[in-house]
Design a protein around this motif. Structure first.
Motif, short mmCIF file in Angstrom:
data_model
loop_
_atom_site.label_atom_id
_atom_site.label_comp_id
_atom_site.label_asym_id
_atom_site.label_seq_id
_atom_site.Cartn_x
_atom_site.Cartn_y
_atom_site.Cartn_z
N LEU A 191 69.45 88.38 5.00
CA LEU A 191 70.02 87.26 4.24
C LEU A 191 71.53 87.41 4.06
O LEU A 191 72.06 88.52 4.10
CB LEU A 191 69.34 87.15 2.87
CG LEU A 191 69.42 88.34 1.89
CD1 LEU A 191 70.70 88.36 1.10
CD2 LEU A 191 68.24 88.32 0.95
N PRO A 244 59.08 85.64 9.11
CA PRO A 244 59.83 86.04 7.91
C PRO A 244 58.89 86.55 6.82
O PRO A 244 57.84 85.99 6.54
CB PRO A 244 60.53 84.74 7.48
CG PRO A 244 59.70 83.65 8.07
CD PRO A 244 59.13 84.19 9.34
N HIS A 292 62.66 77.10 2.49
CA HIS A 292 61.66 78.10 2.87
C HIS A 292 60.26 77.73 2.39
O HIS A 292 59.32 78.52 2.60
CB HIS A 292 62.05 79.47 2.29
CG HIS A 292 63.31 80.00 2.85
ND1 HIS A 292 63.98 81.09 2.33
CD2 HIS A 292 64.08 79.59 3.90
CE1 HIS A 292 65.07 81.34 3.02
NE2 HIS A 292 65.16 80.43 3.98
N TRP A 316 63.58 89.39 5.03
CA TRP A 316 64.61 88.50 4.53
C TRP A 316 65.69 89.29 3.78
O TRP A 316 66.87 88.92 3.80
CB TRP A 316 63.98 87.45 3.64
CG TRP A 316 64.97 86.50 3.01
CD1 TRP A 316 65.29 86.40 1.70
CD2 TRP A 316 65.78 85.54 3.68
NE1 TRP A 316 66.25 85.44 1.50
CE2 TRP A 316 66.56 84.88 2.72
CE3 TRP A 316 65.92 85.16 5.02
CZ2 TRP A 316 67.46 83.89 3.04
CZ3 TRP A 316 66.82 84.16 5.33
CH2 TRP A 316 67.58 83.53 4.36
#
Length: 531
Positions: A182, A173, A253, A178
């Motif tokens: 997302l 990632p 994250h 992302w």
């Protein structure tokens, strides 16, 4: 980039070079001298004063050396600084604080809990969190997490067990990946605008940034990567549920130490919880400390506003931002941009510029082949005189000369019978089959005639037959680019400005402290009931 750094000692940290306050050193030295004098029964004031003067000189020289070693500057000129600057700098003049920091060695394979971006096709990306005994299903098949946890590194190809041709790629990632994978809770700021925002805001590692309008936290991940490892991003969101979801997502994250998401209406209360450095030299009471604007130094390097009415939050941003700091607004309508510019000018900002960026992607293909047009003439081209302007002009001139020559014989010719109209020389009667061979390609009678005809056809038309022949008609691979049919992103205007050198006063409704969680929960419950 979100992992905390590992600290290791070096030769500098083990040297224990630091700044020592004069009063602390003299007090310690005085206590030791008293004990020595009591034991030796010596009371010599002159020698004691000389020793103290010598110690004071040695201490001042050592502190200047430590300041020059750690900060890169030193000397007597630094003693003229304000007391608040000295008090702020002295705690950092210690080599024990400056250890060697480095990122931990990454794992060679994907581990449990890691965020994995799955590339299903050229333009289709999704994400999963690696879990034991979990299965991810998509149009390419079923993919078992046990097949790559602890076995495959990032960037590997994973085959499906249910489809012979089904596969996907396990990507590491990044903020760019992302953004494309997302879940969109709101409209996001895409990669092109993000790149320009980072460039225009002049963000760098260890900077402090404010973002208002967290939304889907797409820009928040990019800002966190930019200010890492010791910077911080304060993100504010008006919608409480989106703020909680974004904070949980960032914690998962591994960016919790770089980003703080808060639920607040920045247009009304400003940016609560932003740390400011206060001037300790000023003798002000605690009650007047919040209301004294001259005793507060802003500590924010850049501010980004993605709000429906950013002009209400610009005065609050001017109060928090450093001199020469940068601010940016992101508005889809030009009317919003105009009002934001007026608010920036009133708040002391200058160098205001507005841009609009559009991202157009092109597809490049190297295997496209096109047939070149033929250069040889197969048959004569007969042009209708009605459409041949040059021939029509020549015919008109010839007719005019003929009319001038036959003016005298007009009366004699009136009595004579009119002659039939002559046919054109290039006229071909379609009913006559004998003339069809003139329009159709002629077949050569022999091989020698065919070679002669081919050599004549390859030569370019013109008076000179010795000129070089053109290349024959053949296909050749060419490099061709063509744009995609759709353009990603949405139209928006980015306005950038620079803060002035004068510190702006605090707005009337600026909140210096964060609200308590109970108050926030009570407010949200009341608003839900009212809704």
């Amino acid at each position: 980039f979100g992992r905390p750094l590992i600290s290791q000692e070096t030769a500098a940290t083990r040297s224990k070079v630091r700044y020592i306050r004069e009063e602390d050193y003299l007090n310690d030295n005085k206590s030791h001298s008293k004990s020595d004098n009591q034991n030796a029964d010596i009371d010599d004031d002159d020698d004691a004063q000389k020793d103290r003067a010598l110690n004071r000189l040695a201490l001042q020289t050592a502190n200047d050396a430590a300041r020059k070693m750690i900060l890169g500057r030193g000397g007597q000129n630094d003693n003229d600084n304000d007391d608040d600057e000295t008090d702020d700098i002295i705690p950092w003049l210690d080599t024990a604080l400056y250890t060697h920091r480095s990122l931990p060695h990454p794992a060679s394979t994907i581990q449990v809990g890691d965020l994995v971006v799955l590339q299903i096709s050229f333009r289709e990306l999704t994400f999963v969190y690696a879990e034991r005994n979990a299965i991810t299903s998509n149009r390419n098949g079923h993919f078992h997490h046990n097949d790559f946890i602890g076995k495959l590194p990032f960037g590997s190809l994973l085959r499906s067990k249910t489809s012979a041709l089904g596969h996907c790629y396990l990507l590491k990632p990044t903020p760019e990946l992302w953004i494309t994978s997302l879940p969109h809770r709101t409209q996001i700021v895409h990669e092109l605008d993000q790149a320009q925002i980072l460039f225009e805001l002049q963000l760098q590692p260890n900077a402090v940034c404010i973002e208002s309008g967290t939304g889907s936290a797409a820009l928040t991940h990019t800002l966190a990567r930019t200010v890492a490892p010791h910077g911080h991003v304060y993100s504010f969101e008006f919608h409480q549920q989106r703020a909680v979801t974004a904070q949980d997502e960032l914690q998962r994250h591994g960016l919790g130490h770089l980003v703080t998401v808060q639920h607040a209406d920045v247009c009304q209360v400003g940016f609560p919880g932003i740390v400011t450095r206060r001037n300790k030299k000023a003798n002000s009471t605690k009650e007047n400390d919040h209301n004294s604007d001259n005793h507060i130094k802003p500590s924010v390097d850049a501010v980004f506003l993605d709000l429906p009415e950013p002009w209400h939050a610009i005065p609050h941003a001017a109060y928090c931002i450093k001199p020469n700091g940068r601010i940016a607004t992101y508005s889809p309508c030009l009317e919003q941009t105009q009002r934001s510019i007026q608010a920036m000018e009133a708040a002391g900002f200058h160098s205001i510029q507005t841009y609009e960026y559009r991202n157009m992607e092109f597809y490049v293909d190297k295997n496209i082949q096109y047939e070149k047009p033929p250069f040889d003439v197969r048959r004569p081209c007969h042009v209708d005189p009605r459409y041949d302007h040059a021939a029509a002009a020549a015919a008109a001139n010839q007719k005019k000369e003929t009319d001038n020559n036959t003016t005298d014989d007009t009366n004699d010719n009136n009595n004579k019978p009119r002659k039939k109209r002559k046919k054109r020389k290039d006229y071909k009667d379609p009913s006559n089959n004998d003339n069809n061979h003139d329009t159709a390609p002629r077949e050569p009678a022999s091989s020698q005639d065919a070679a002669t005809e081919n050599s004549a056809s390859e030569q370019p038309p013109g008076p000179s037959s010795s000129s070089s022949s053109r290349p024959p008609s053949a296909s050749k691979p060419q490099l061709v680019t063509r744009p995609f049919g759709t353009i990603r992103g949405h139209t928006a205007f980015l306005t950038f400005a620079t803060a002035g050198l004068v510190t702006q006063p605090a707005p009337a409704h600026f909140c210096h402290e964060l609200p308590t969680p109970t108050a926030a929960a009570t407010t949200s419950e009341t608003s839900d009931k009212d809704a």
